[in-house]
Design a protein around this motif. Structure first.
Motif, PDB file in Angstrom:
ATOM      1  N   PRO A 144       1.048  -1.427  -0.035  1.00 59.84           N
ATOM      2  CA  PRO A 144      -0.214   0.026   0.285  1.00 59.84           C
ATOM      3  C   PRO A 144       0.559   1.296   0.263  1.00 59.84           C
ATOM      4  CG  PRO A 144      -0.896  -1.800   1.483  1.00 59.84           C
ATOM      5  CD  PRO A 144       0.572  -1.751   0.935  1.00 59.84           C
ATOM      6  N   PHE A 145       1.898   1.142   0.690  1.00 58.98           N
ATOM      7  CA  PHE A 145       3.303   2.550   0.092  1.00 58.98           C
ATOM      8  C   PHE A 145       4.180   2.275  -0.407  1.00 58.98           C
ATOM      9  CE2 PHE A 145       1.733   1.911   4.665  1.00 58.98           C
ATOM     10  CZ  PHE A 145       1.010   2.810   4.956  1.00 58.98           C
ATOM     11  N   GLY A 146       3.668   1.670  -1.831  1.00 56.58           N
ATOM     12  CA  GLY A 146       4.982   1.041  -3.001  1.00 56.58           C
ATOM     13  C   GLY A 146       3.951   1.974  -3.893  1.00 56.58           C
ATOM     14  N   ALA A 147       4.897   1.873  -5.084  1.00 58.15           N
ATOM     15  CA  ALA A 147       4.153   1.994  -6.249  1.00 58.15           C
ATOM     16  C   ALA A 147       3.315   1.399  -6.704  1.00 58.15           C
ATOM     17  CB  ALA A 147       5.816   2.195  -7.419  1.00 58.15           C
ATOM     18  N   PRO A 148       3.034   1.614  -7.600  1.00 64.57           N
ATOM     19  CA  PRO A 148       1.444   0.824  -8.127  1.00 64.57           C
ATOM     20  C   PRO A 148       1.985   0.099  -9.229  1.00 64.57           C
ATOM     21  CG  PRO A 148       0.920   3.249  -8.318  1.00 64.57           C
ATOM     22  CD  PRO A 148       2.362   3.195  -8.410  1.00 64.57           C
ATOM     23  N   THR A 149       1.089  -1.614  -8.970  1.00 64.99           N
ATOM     24  CA  THR A 149       1.508  -2.930  -9.309  1.00 64.99           C
ATOM     25  C   THR A 149       0.811  -2.835 -11.047  1.00 64.99           C
ATOM     26  OG1 THR A 149       1.641  -4.571  -7.365  1.00 64.99           O
ATOM     27  CG2 THR A 149       1.530  -5.531 -10.092  1.00 64.99           C
ATOM     28  N   TRP A 150      -0.394  -2.242 -10.965  1.00 65.98           N
ATOM     29  CA  TRP A 150      -0.881  -2.127 -12.151  1.00 65.98           C
ATOM     30  C   TRP A 150      -1.719  -0.919 -12.158  1.00 65.98           C
ATOM     31  CZ3 TRP A 150      -5.802  -1.560 -12.492  1.00 65.98           C
ATOM     32  CH2 TRP A 150      -7.003  -2.773 -11.550  1.00 65.98           C
ATOM     33  N   GLY A 151      -2.336  -0.233 -13.248  1.00 68.10           N
ATOM     34  CA  GLY A 151      -2.572   1.167 -13.627  1.00 68.10           C
ATOM     35  C   GLY A 151      -3.852   0.792 -14.899  1.00 68.10           C
ATOM     36  N   VAL A 152      -5.079   1.519 -14.697  1.00 75.07           N
ATOM     37  CA  VAL A 152      -5.555   1.915 -15.611  1.00 75.07           C
ATOM     38  C   VAL A 152      -6.515   3.598 -15.587  1.00 75.07           C
ATOM     39  CG1 VAL A 152      -7.804   1.023 -16.421  1.00 75.07           C
ATOM     40  CG2 VAL A 152      -6.100  -0.711 -16.118  1.00 75.07           C
ATOM     41  N   CYS A 153      -6.740   3.784 -16.611  1.00 74.86           N
ATOM     42  CA  CYS A 153      -6.410   5.293 -16.740  1.00 74.86           C
ATOM     43  C   CYS A 153      -8.391   5.130 -17.394  1.00 74.86           C
ATOM     44  CB  CYS A 153      -5.965   6.682 -17.107  1.00 74.86           C
ATOM     45  SG  CYS A 153      -6.485   7.730 -17.454  1.00 74.86           S
ATOM     46  N   PHE A 154      -8.891   6.007 -17.497  1.00 69.03           N
ATOM     47  CA  PHE A 154     -10.236   6.163 -18.398  1.00 69.03           C
ATOM     48  C   PHE A 154     -10.950   7.642 -18.732  1.00 69.03           C
ATOM     49  CE2 PHE A 154     -11.447   2.073 -16.600  1.00 69.03           C
ATOM     50  CZ  PHE A 154     -11.361   1.173 -18.039  1.00 69.03           C
ATOM     51  N   ASN A 155     -10.335   8.250 -19.752  1.00 76.52           N
ATOM     52  CA  ASN A 155     -10.603   9.882 -19.942  1.00 76.52           C
ATOM     53  C   ASN A 155     -12.430  10.023 -19.764  1.00 76.52           C
ATOM     54  OD1 ASN A 155     -11.926   9.198 -22.546  1.00 76.52           O
ATOM     55  ND2 ASN A 155     -10.873  10.536 -22.843  1.00 76.52           N
ATOM     56  N   ASP A 156     -12.425  11.544 -19.858  1.00 75.84           N
ATOM     57  CA  ASP A 156     -13.347  12.023 -19.465  1.00 75.84           C
ATOM     58  C   ASP A 156     -15.231  11.507 -20.643  1.00 75.84           C
ATOM     59  OD1 ASP A 156     -12.439  13.369 -20.750  1.00 75.84           O
ATOM     60  OD2 ASP A 156     -13.422  15.350 -21.114  1.00 75.84           O
ATOM     61  N   MET A 157     -14.646  10.990 -21.586  1.00 74.56           N
ATOM     62  CA  MET A 157     -15.567  10.749 -22.551  1.00 74.56           C
ATOM     63  C   MET A 157     -15.496   9.519 -23.076  1.00 74.56           C
ATOM     64  SD  MET A 157     -16.771  13.745 -23.333  1.00 74.56           S
ATOM     65  CE  MET A 157     -17.908  13.529 -24.321  1.00 74.56           C
ATOM     66  N   CYS A 158     -15.409   8.914 -21.839  1.00 72.77           N
ATOM     67  CA  CYS A 158     -15.596   7.053 -21.737  1.00 72.77           C
ATOM     68  C   CYS A 158     -16.791   6.443 -22.064  1.00 72.77           C
ATOM     69  CB  CYS A 158     -14.068   6.364 -21.380  1.00 72.77           C
ATOM     70  SG  CYS A 158     -14.557   4.564 -21.547  1.00 72.77           S
ATOM     71  N   PRO A 159     -17.139   5.776 -22.087  1.00 70.85           N
ATOM     72  CA  PRO A 159     -18.252   5.450 -22.119  1.00 70.85           C
ATOM     73  C   PRO A 159     -18.885   4.593 -20.769  1.00 70.85           C
ATOM     74  CG  PRO A 159     -18.260   4.762 -24.450  1.00 70.85           C
ATOM     75  CD  PRO A 159     -17.107   4.962 -23.853  1.00 70.85           C
TER      76      PRO A 159
ATOM     77  N   SER B 253      -1.951  -0.643 -17.692  1.00 71.44           N
ATOM     78  CA  SER B 253      -0.341  -0.507 -18.223  1.00 71.44           C
ATOM     79  C   SER B 253      -0.337  -2.259 -17.804  1.00 71.44           C
ATOM     80  CB  SER B 253       0.374  -0.011 -16.084  1.00 71.44           C
ATOM     81  OG  SER B 253      -0.001  -0.786 -15.660  1.00 71.44           O
ATOM     82  N   THR B 254       0.530  -2.816 -18.331  1.00 74.17           N
ATOM     83  CA  THR B 254       1.448  -3.729 -18.146  1.00 74.17           C
ATOM     84  C   THR B 254       1.278  -5.007 -18.005  1.00 74.17           C
ATOM     85  OG1 THR B 254       3.312  -2.876 -19.188  1.00 74.17           O
ATOM     86  CG2 THR B 254       4.001  -5.085 -18.663  1.00 74.17           C
ATOM     87  N   ASP B 255       1.206  -5.142 -16.316  1.00 79.93           N
ATOM     88  CA  ASP B 255       0.463  -6.041 -15.040  1.00 79.93           C
ATOM     89  C   ASP B 255      -0.974  -5.895 -14.885  1.00 79.93           C
ATOM     90  OD1 ASP B 255       2.964  -7.057 -15.526  1.00 79.93           O
ATOM     91  OD2 ASP B 255       4.101  -5.485 -13.966  1.00 79.93           O
TER      92      ASP B 255
END
Length: 292
Positions: A85-100, A206-208
């Motif tokens: 919880p105090f480390g770097a993210p293992t993976w990350g996802v982003c959806f922009n503001d117009m994504c369904p 991201s990759t993982d």
């Protein structure tokens, strides 16, 4: 400022006056409730700041979601998972503001299911050749919907529908882990519009990122069913490229034979009375009776 709700909606309910097809041209609903609900149903902590941004955390803080209408960029949805919880993210996802919004909801629903199975599920990165974790499994729903696979340049693989108005891009080779989390230079990118360089909406992973979560997302994108939207809130370019079908009010349901029988049984029985003569202006005067 990002997209805001323009029509009143009940939590978790998506409304509209037209169906948009294909669904990847529908755009956002302008409300995040339907995508937040799967995680809030688990009892996760919800907080918000003075600007209206919303933050949702798993109890041990190993998964964090930000719904950021007042964020620094167009990344409306950011979801990260952590081994520490105090480390770097293992993976990350982003959806922009117009994504369904339905696409985000498909991802968070799968994430809630993976969380119930434990860290071995929600932290399980892709493994080429693995029966359940091969990256190809995330592309399979698109291929089954007749998206065409391409290899436009070295190290990049794509899948696109026949109309060319959406795409999935997978980049091989080494990538910068930090850049995958805060830019579009990620392993996976989904988009829609007339160009990947200026998309109407995009999503990155991201990759993982676990393949099961990505597959839930691509299955939702590939679903042929249209999505309901308000005509006044649809993308301007959608009106020329997508099919907009009015949502008609539902027809009254046809009663079943059992319902008709029950209705008949509830009616009061017919009154049975004897005929009683009554006077009227058309009646003949009574005959005189015998004189007493």
């Amino acid at each position: 400022m990002k997209a805001a709700t323009t029509h009143a909606e009940a939590p978790g309910v998506i409304d509209g006056d037209v169906y948009v097809s294909p669904r990847y041209l529908a755009g956002t609903t302008g409300s995040g409730d339907v995508a937040l609900d799967p995680l809030l149903a688990l009892g996760w902590d919800l907080q918000h700041d003075d600007l209206g941004n919303v933050y949702v955390h798993s109890p041990e803080r190993r998964i964090r979601l930000g719904y950021l209408p007042e964020g620094e960029d167009d990344g409306l949805w950011r979801i990260n998972a952590y081994k520490d919880p105090f480390g770097a993210p293992t993976w990350g996802v982003c959806f922009n503001d117009m994504c369904p919004t339905e696409f985000v909801a498909a991802f968070t629903t799968a994430l809630a299911e993976a969380y119930a199975d434990g860290p071995g599920a929600y932290l399980a990165g892709p493994v080429p050749g693995h029966a359940d974790r091969d990256p190809f499994l995330a592309v399979e729903p698109l291929i089954n919907s007749n998206w065409q696979v391409g290899h436009p340049r070295w190290g990049v693989f794509t899948a696109q529908p026949a109309d060319g108005l959406a795409g999935l891009e997978f980049t091989s080779g080494q990538l910068d882990p930090a850049g995958e989390l805060d830019s579009r230079d990620a392993r996976w990118q989904l988009w829609a519009g007339t160009s990947i360089d200026r998309p109407a909406w995009y999503a990155t992973a991201s990759t993982d990122t676990p393949v099961a979560l990505l597959k839930a997302l691509t299955q939702c994108v590939a679903d042929p069913a249209p999505l309901p939207r308000w005509r006044s809130a649809t993308f301007s370019y959608v009106k020329g490229l997508a099919e907009l079908t009015p949502i008609l009010p539902p027809s009254p349901p046809v009663p079943t034979p059992l319902e008709i029988q029950r209705a008949s049984a509830r009616r009061p029985a017919a009154l049975t009375t004897s005929s009683v003569p009554r006077w009227s202006t058309a009646s003949r005067p009574a005959l005189p009776g015998p004189r007493r």
